[in-house]
Write a protein that holds these residues in place. Structure first.
Motif, PDB file in Angstrom:
ATOM      1  N   VAL A   1       5.334   4.699   7.576  1.00  0.00           N
ATOM      2  CA  VAL A   1       5.229   4.854   6.381  1.00  0.00           C
ATOM      3  C   VAL A   1       6.669   4.726   5.660  1.00  0.00           C
ATOM      4  O   VAL A   1       7.037   3.920   4.729  1.00  0.00           O
ATOM      5  CB  VAL A   1       4.805   6.448   5.585  1.00  0.00           C
TER       6      VAL A   1
ATOM      7  N   GLU B   1       2.042  12.855   2.803  1.00  0.00           N
ATOM      8  CA  GLU B   1       0.731  12.488   2.442  1.00  0.00           C
ATOM      9  C   GLU B   1       0.058  11.114   2.629  1.00  0.00           C
ATOM     10  O   GLU B   1      -1.177  10.927   3.022  1.00  0.00           O
ATOM     11  CB  GLU B   1       0.731  12.905   1.094  1.00  0.00           C
ATOM     12  N   ILE B   2       1.170  10.150   2.379  1.00  0.00           N
ATOM     13  CA  ILE B   2       0.597   8.936   2.805  1.00  0.00           C
ATOM     14  C   ILE B   2       0.136   8.602   4.069  1.00  0.00           C
ATOM     15  O   ILE B   2      -0.857   7.913   4.545  1.00  0.00           O
ATOM     16  CB  ILE B   2       1.622   7.736   2.404  1.00  0.00           C
TER      17      ILE B   2
ATOM     18  N   THR C   1       7.844   1.589   3.521  1.00  0.00           N
ATOM     19  CA  THR C   1       8.324   1.595   2.236  1.00  0.00           C
ATOM     20  C   THR C   1       9.653   0.946   1.997  1.00  0.00           C
ATOM     21  O   THR C   1       9.993   0.358   0.924  1.00  0.00           O
ATOM     22  CB  THR C   1       8.484   3.213   2.021  1.00  0.00           C
TER      23      THR C   1
ATOM     24  N   ARG D   1      -3.128  10.229   4.781  1.00  0.00           N
ATOM     25  CA  ARG D   1      -4.179   9.363   4.372  1.00  0.00           C
ATOM     26  C   ARG D   1      -4.541   8.226   4.968  1.00  0.00           C
ATOM     27  O   ARG D   1      -5.752   7.675   5.189  1.00  0.00           O
ATOM     28  CB  ARG D   1      -3.840   9.114   2.678  1.00  0.00           C
TER      29      ARG D   1
ATOM     30  N   GLN E   1       5.567  10.955   1.342  1.00  0.00           N
ATOM     31  CA  GLN E   1       5.396   9.886   2.599  1.00  0.00           C
ATOM     32  C   GLN E   1       4.550  10.810   3.643  1.00  0.00           C
ATOM     33  O   GLN E   1       3.766   9.952   4.330  1.00  0.00           O
ATOM     34  CB  GLN E   1       6.743   9.621   3.147  1.00  0.00           C
TER      35      GLN E   1
ATOM     36  N   LEU F   1       0.935   3.744  -3.045  1.00  0.00           N
ATOM     37  CA  LEU F   1       0.296   5.352  -2.900  1.00  0.00           C
ATOM     38  C   LEU F   1       1.792   6.157  -3.463  1.00  0.00           C
ATOM     39  O   LEU F   1       1.627   7.303  -3.985  1.00  0.00           O
ATOM     40  CB  LEU F   1       0.198   5.316  -1.723  1.00  0.00           C
ATOM     41  N   ALA F   2       2.751   5.832  -3.152  1.00  0.00           N
ATOM     42  CA  ALA F   2       4.142   6.729  -3.484  1.00  0.00           C
ATOM     43  C   ALA F   2       4.363   6.933  -4.567  1.00  0.00           C
ATOM     44  O   ALA F   2       4.594   7.782  -5.466  1.00  0.00           O
ATOM     45  CB  ALA F   2       5.190   6.215  -2.585  1.00  0.00           C
TER      46      ALA F   2
ATOM     47  N   GLN G   1       0.921  -1.185  -0.045  1.00  0.00           N
ATOM     48  CA  GLN G   1      -0.038  -0.035   0.053  1.00  0.00           C
ATOM     49  C   GLN G   1       1.013   1.033  -0.075  1.00  0.00           C
ATOM     50  O   GLN G   1       0.516   2.239  -0.559  1.00  0.00           O
ATOM     51  CB  GLN G   1      -1.023  -0.073   1.177  1.00  0.00           C
ATOM     52  N   ALA G   2       1.968   1.396   0.879  1.00  0.00           N
ATOM     53  CA  ALA G   2       3.169   2.464   0.830  1.00  0.00           C
ATOM     54  C   ALA G   2       3.697   2.571  -0.195  1.00  0.00           C
ATOM     55  O   ALA G   2       3.635   3.785  -0.713  1.00  0.00           O
ATOM     56  CB  ALA G   2       3.886   2.205   2.007  1.00  0.00           C
TER      57      ALA G   2
ATOM     58  N   LEU H   1       2.004  10.375  -4.132  1.00  0.00           N
ATOM     59  CA  LEU H   1       2.050  10.926  -2.839  1.00  0.00           C
ATOM     60  C   LEU H   1       3.316  11.016  -2.104  1.00  0.00           C
ATOM     61  O   LEU H   1       4.329  10.140  -2.506  1.00  0.00           O
ATOM     62  CB  LEU H   1       0.867  10.266  -2.300  1.00  0.00           C
TER      63      LEU H   1
END
Length: 165
Positions: free
Chosen positions: A150, A138-139, A154, A142, A136, A128-129, A124-125, A134
């Motif tokens: 995060v 913003e992740i 990652t 969210r 980190q 999204l990145a 997921q991380a 996005l």
């Protein structure tokens, strides 16, 4: 004073001591329940939940069974999450009809397979990145998780993908 009452009072140093004391036991307990790639994430969630729910802790009772109960519940959540994701996985549509696209399609398939192996939080991380573009921060906002979580997810995910690819 023992750790339980200190944690219930909100003593952050007690949480650090609790992690040092119970961390290996929790890690061993979780490792018996979830795949190895998910152990670190589940252990982190256990102690985060311990801290977040400290007001419900009964200081007169032993802390260890309570922490292990949290660990078991979070391990089950992790297994359910991975199972749900596996059922939702959709195969990449065949696009190999164009001769020039073949290497790109092969690379995309390899990346998709590597992503599918990752634990859901790490995947997921990364998604999204890299695909959601996005940051980190913003992740973290969210997903409503700490920025350090995060970063750890990652890093672990990318390290694992490098091994797979």
């Amino acid at each position: 004073m023992t750790l339980g009452p200190r944690i219930a009072r909100g003593d952050e140093t007690a949480l650090t001591e609790c992690y040092a004391t119970l961390g290996p036991l929790v890690r061993h307990h979780v490792a018996r329940l979830v795949p190895g790639h998910a152990v670190d994430d589940v252990v982190q969630v256990v102690f985060l939940e311990l801290w977040r729910t400290r007001r419900r802790l009964d200081p007169s009772r032993s802390l260890t069974p309570w922490v292990l109960a949290i660990a078991r519940k979070r391990a089950i959540d992790q297994l359910r999450s991975e199972a749900r994701h596996q059922r939702r996985a959709v195969p990449l549509e065949e696009a190999g009809r164009v001769p020039d696209a073949a290497p790109a399609v092969d690379a995309a398939c390899d990346v998709r397979k590597a992503l599918a192996v990752l634990p859901v939080p790490q995947r997921q991380a990364i998604v999204l990145a890299h695909f959601g573009q996005l940051t980190q921060r913003e992740i973290a906002d969210r997903l409503n998780i700490p920025l350090g979580t995060v970063k750890a997810r990652t890093t672990r995910g990318l390290r694992r993908m490098r091994e797979l690819l």
